[in-house]
Design a protein around this motif. Structure first.
Motif, PDB file in Angstrom:
ATOM      1  N   PRO A  45       0.823  -1.202   0.000  1.00  9.89           N
ATOM      2  CA  PRO A  45       0.000   0.000   0.000  1.00  9.89           C
ATOM      3  C   PRO A  45       0.856   1.251   0.000  1.00  9.89           C
ATOM      4  N   ALA A  46       0.423   2.273  -0.678  1.00  9.66           N
ATOM      5  CA  ALA A  46       1.172   3.531  -0.772  1.00  9.66           C
ATOM      6  C   ALA A  46       0.556   4.564   0.153  1.00  9.66           C
ATOM      7  N   THR A  47       0.560   4.279   1.454  1.00  8.53           N
ATOM      8  CA  THR A  47      -0.066   5.186   2.407  1.00  8.53           C
ATOM      9  C   THR A  47       0.959   5.968   3.221  1.00  8.53           C
ATOM     10  N   ASP A  48       2.238   5.810   2.941  1.00 11.40           N
ATOM     11  CA  ASP A  48       3.272   6.515   3.687  1.00 11.40           C
ATOM     12  C   ASP A  48       3.258   7.993   3.336  1.00 11.40           C
ATOM     13  N   GLU A  49       3.433   8.841   4.345  1.00 11.61           N
ATOM     14  CA  GLU A  49       3.443  10.280   4.095  1.00 11.61           C
ATOM     15  C   GLU A  49       4.670  10.678   3.281  1.00 11.61           C
ATOM     16  N   ASP A  50       5.777   9.963   3.444  1.00  5.42           N
ATOM     17  CA  ASP A  50       7.012  10.307   2.760  1.00  5.42           C
ATOM     18  C   ASP A  50       7.036   9.875   1.303  1.00  5.42           C
ATOM     19  N   ALA A  74      23.560   0.862  18.338  1.00  4.31           N
ATOM     20  CA  ALA A  74      23.094   2.051  19.059  1.00  4.31           C
ATOM     21  C   ALA A  74      21.848   2.669  18.436  1.00  4.31           C
ATOM     22  N   GLN A  75      21.465   2.236  17.245  1.00  5.22           N
ATOM     23  CA  GLN A  75      20.293   2.806  16.584  1.00  5.22           C
ATOM     24  C   GLN A  75      19.016   2.392  17.316  1.00  5.22           C
ATOM     25  N   PRO A  76      18.026   3.269  17.347  1.00  2.96           N
ATOM     26  CA  PRO A  76      16.753   2.896  17.993  1.00  2.96           C
ATOM     27  C   PRO A  76      16.054   1.793  17.199  1.00  2.96           C
ATOM     28  N   GLU A  77      15.313   0.983  17.907  1.00  4.43           N
ATOM     29  CA  GLU A  77      14.577  -0.109  17.269  1.00  4.43           C
ATOM     30  C   GLU A  77      13.356   0.479  16.560  1.00  4.43           C
ATOM     31  N   ASP A  78      13.521   0.856  15.327  1.00  2.64           N
ATOM     32  CA  ASP A  78      12.420   1.415  14.556  1.00  2.64           C
ATOM     33  C   ASP A  78      12.351   0.731  13.201  1.00  2.64           C
ATOM     34  N   GLN A  79      11.468   1.228  12.353  1.00  3.25           N
ATOM     35  CA  GLN A  79      11.261   0.615  11.050  1.00  3.25           C
ATOM     36  C   GLN A  79      12.499   0.718  10.168  1.00  3.25           C
ATOM     37  N   ALA A  80      13.223   1.812  10.275  1.00  4.82           N
ATOM     38  CA  ALA A  80      14.417   1.997   9.447  1.00  4.82           C
ATOM     39  C   ALA A  80      15.485   0.958   9.800  1.00  4.82           C
ATOM     40  N   SER A 109       8.556  -5.524   2.322  1.00  9.84           N
ATOM     41  CA  SER A 109       8.039  -4.181   2.601  1.00  9.84           C
ATOM     42  C   SER A 109       6.541  -4.223   2.868  1.00  9.84           C
ATOM     43  N   ALA A 110       5.838  -5.073   2.148  1.00  8.84           N
ATOM     44  CA  ALA A 110       4.396  -5.215   2.396  1.00  8.84           C
ATOM     45  C   ALA A 110       4.145  -5.778   3.791  1.00  8.84           C
ATOM     46  N   ALA A 111       4.986  -6.717   4.216  1.00  4.49           N
ATOM     47  CA  ALA A 111       4.824  -7.289   5.554  1.00  4.49           C
ATOM     48  C   ALA A 111       5.090  -6.243   6.637  1.00  4.49           C
ATOM     49  N   LEU A 112       5.980  -5.284   6.351  1.00  5.19           N
ATOM     50  CA  LEU A 112       6.225  -4.195   7.293  1.00  5.19           C
ATOM     51  C   LEU A 112       5.173  -3.100   7.192  1.00  5.19           C
ATOM     52  N   GLY A 113       4.344  -3.180   6.153  1.00  4.02           N
ATOM     53  CA  GLY A 113       3.287  -2.184   5.978  1.00  4.02           C
ATOM     54  C   GLY A 113       3.763  -0.903   5.311  1.00  4.02           C
ATOM     55  N   ILE A 114       4.835  -0.999   4.519  1.00  2.00           N
ATOM     56  CA  ILE A 114       5.346   0.169   3.812  1.00  2.00           C
ATOM     57  C   ILE A 114       5.465  -0.155   2.327  1.00  2.00           C
ATOM     58  N   SER A 115       5.639   0.868   1.529  1.00  5.79           N
ATOM     59  CA  SER A 115       5.802   0.646   0.089  1.00  5.79           C
ATOM     60  C   SER A 115       7.262   0.300  -0.216  1.00  5.79           C
ATOM     61  N   ARG A 116       7.480  -0.246  -1.397  1.00  6.27           N
ATOM     62  CA  ARG A 116       8.828  -0.609  -1.793  1.00  6.27           C
ATOM     63  C   ARG A 116       9.758   0.603  -1.896  1.00  6.27           C
ATOM     64  N   TYR A 152      13.387   1.248   0.391  1.00  8.97           N
ATOM     65  CA  TYR A 152      14.713   1.649  -0.068  1.00  8.97           C
ATOM     66  C   TYR A 152      15.138   2.980   0.548  1.00  8.97           C
ATOM     67  N   ARG A 153      14.197   3.876   0.737  1.00 11.31           N
ATOM     68  CA  ARG A 153      14.509   5.154   1.376  1.00 11.31           C
ATOM     69  C   ARG A 153      14.943   4.932   2.823  1.00 11.31           C
ATOM     70  N   LEU A 154      14.230   4.060   3.543  1.00 13.57           N
ATOM     71  CA  LEU A 154      14.596   3.760   4.932  1.00 13.57           C
ATOM     72  C   LEU A 154      15.982   3.126   5.013  1.00 13.57           C
ATOM     73  N   VAL A 155      16.256   2.185   4.113  1.00 12.21           N
ATOM     74  CA  VAL A 155      17.562   1.518   4.117  1.00 12.21           C
ATOM     75  C   VAL A 155      18.666   2.529   3.842  1.00 12.21           C
ATOM     76  N   ARG A 156      18.454   3.393   2.845  1.00  9.44           N
ATOM     77  CA  ARG A 156      19.467   4.395   2.501  1.00  9.44           C
ATOM     78  C   ARG A 156      19.710   5.365   3.657  1.00  9.44           C
ATOM     79  N   GLU A 157      18.638   5.865   4.266  1.00 10.35           N
ATOM     80  CA  GLU A 157      18.787   6.823   5.359  1.00 10.35           C
ATOM     81  C   GLU A 157      19.404   6.183   6.594  1.00 10.35           C
ATOM     82  N   CYS A 158      19.012   4.950   6.891  1.00  7.64           N
ATOM     83  CA  CYS A 158      19.577   4.255   8.058  1.00  7.64           C
ATOM     84  C   CYS A 158      21.058   3.970   7.822  1.00  7.64           C
TER      85      CYS A 158
END
Length: 171
Positions: free
Chosen positions: A16-21, A99-105, A124-131, A135-141
């Motif tokens: 689903p494409a419901t992410d604000e980002d 040391a990173q917080p336990e978040d989606q990223a 990504s679908a299992a995490l409830g985010i779009s593809r 990739y944005r989360l992986v890159r930023e993390c």
């Protein structure tokens, strides 16, 4: 339609494409690799974690994502024992990762590099985010972890210079 067929259809469907980002254009796997030095560092770190086992064995999540991977996916097994390069940079990268917080990223980063999920779309679908958001989360993390690891290395070097034995050598 049985429950199993519904679950399989939901997993195989587009995330689903419901992410604000996700309002802007998304990034792809090729764009993720545009930072080749950081990507190579993250791959070297994953190999180091799997082969050295210096800290704790990374756990495979007992969730849907854990079932999406095979036991051998992404795992580099050396026949003669551990073979990953070791160094202060990889150790600092590992400390920064821990040391990173336990978040989606962090979860997406861990699944992408340590677990090496085969289907990013399903993960990504299992995490409830779009593809693209995956990739944005992986890159930023990855960038955040690298920045933190550089700070750890810089601080260690500064503390090394302050040791009495190092000051005596400089004088």
């Amino acid at each position: 339609m049985s429950t199993i067929q519904i679950d399989l259809a939901r997993i195989a469907a587009t995330a689903p494409a419901t992410d604000e980002d996700d309002d802007g254009p998304g990034i792809s796997a090729a764009e993720l690799a545009q930072q080749p030095d950081l990507h190579e560092l993250a791959l070297a770190w994953a190999s180091w974690v799997h082969t050295r086992k210096l800290y704790v064995r990374p756990s495979l999540p007992p969730s849907v994502l854990g079932r999406l991977t095979s036991r051998s996916s992404g795992r580099l097994r050396a026949s003669g024992g551990p073979d990953a390069a070791a160094g202060a940079e990889l150790a600092a990268f590992h400390l920064a990762f821990l040391a990173q917080p336990e978040d989606q990223a962090k979860r997406a980063f861990e699944l992408h590099y340590l677990v090496r999920v085969r289907s990013v779309k399903a993960a990504s679908a299992a995490l409830g985010i779009s593809r693209p958001h995956w990739y944005r989360l992986v890159r930023e993390c990855r960038q955040t972890i690298y920045t933190a690891s550089r700070r750890i290395l810089d601080r260690n070097l500064a503390e090394l210079r302050e040791l009495p034995s190092q000051r005596d050598q400089q004088n």
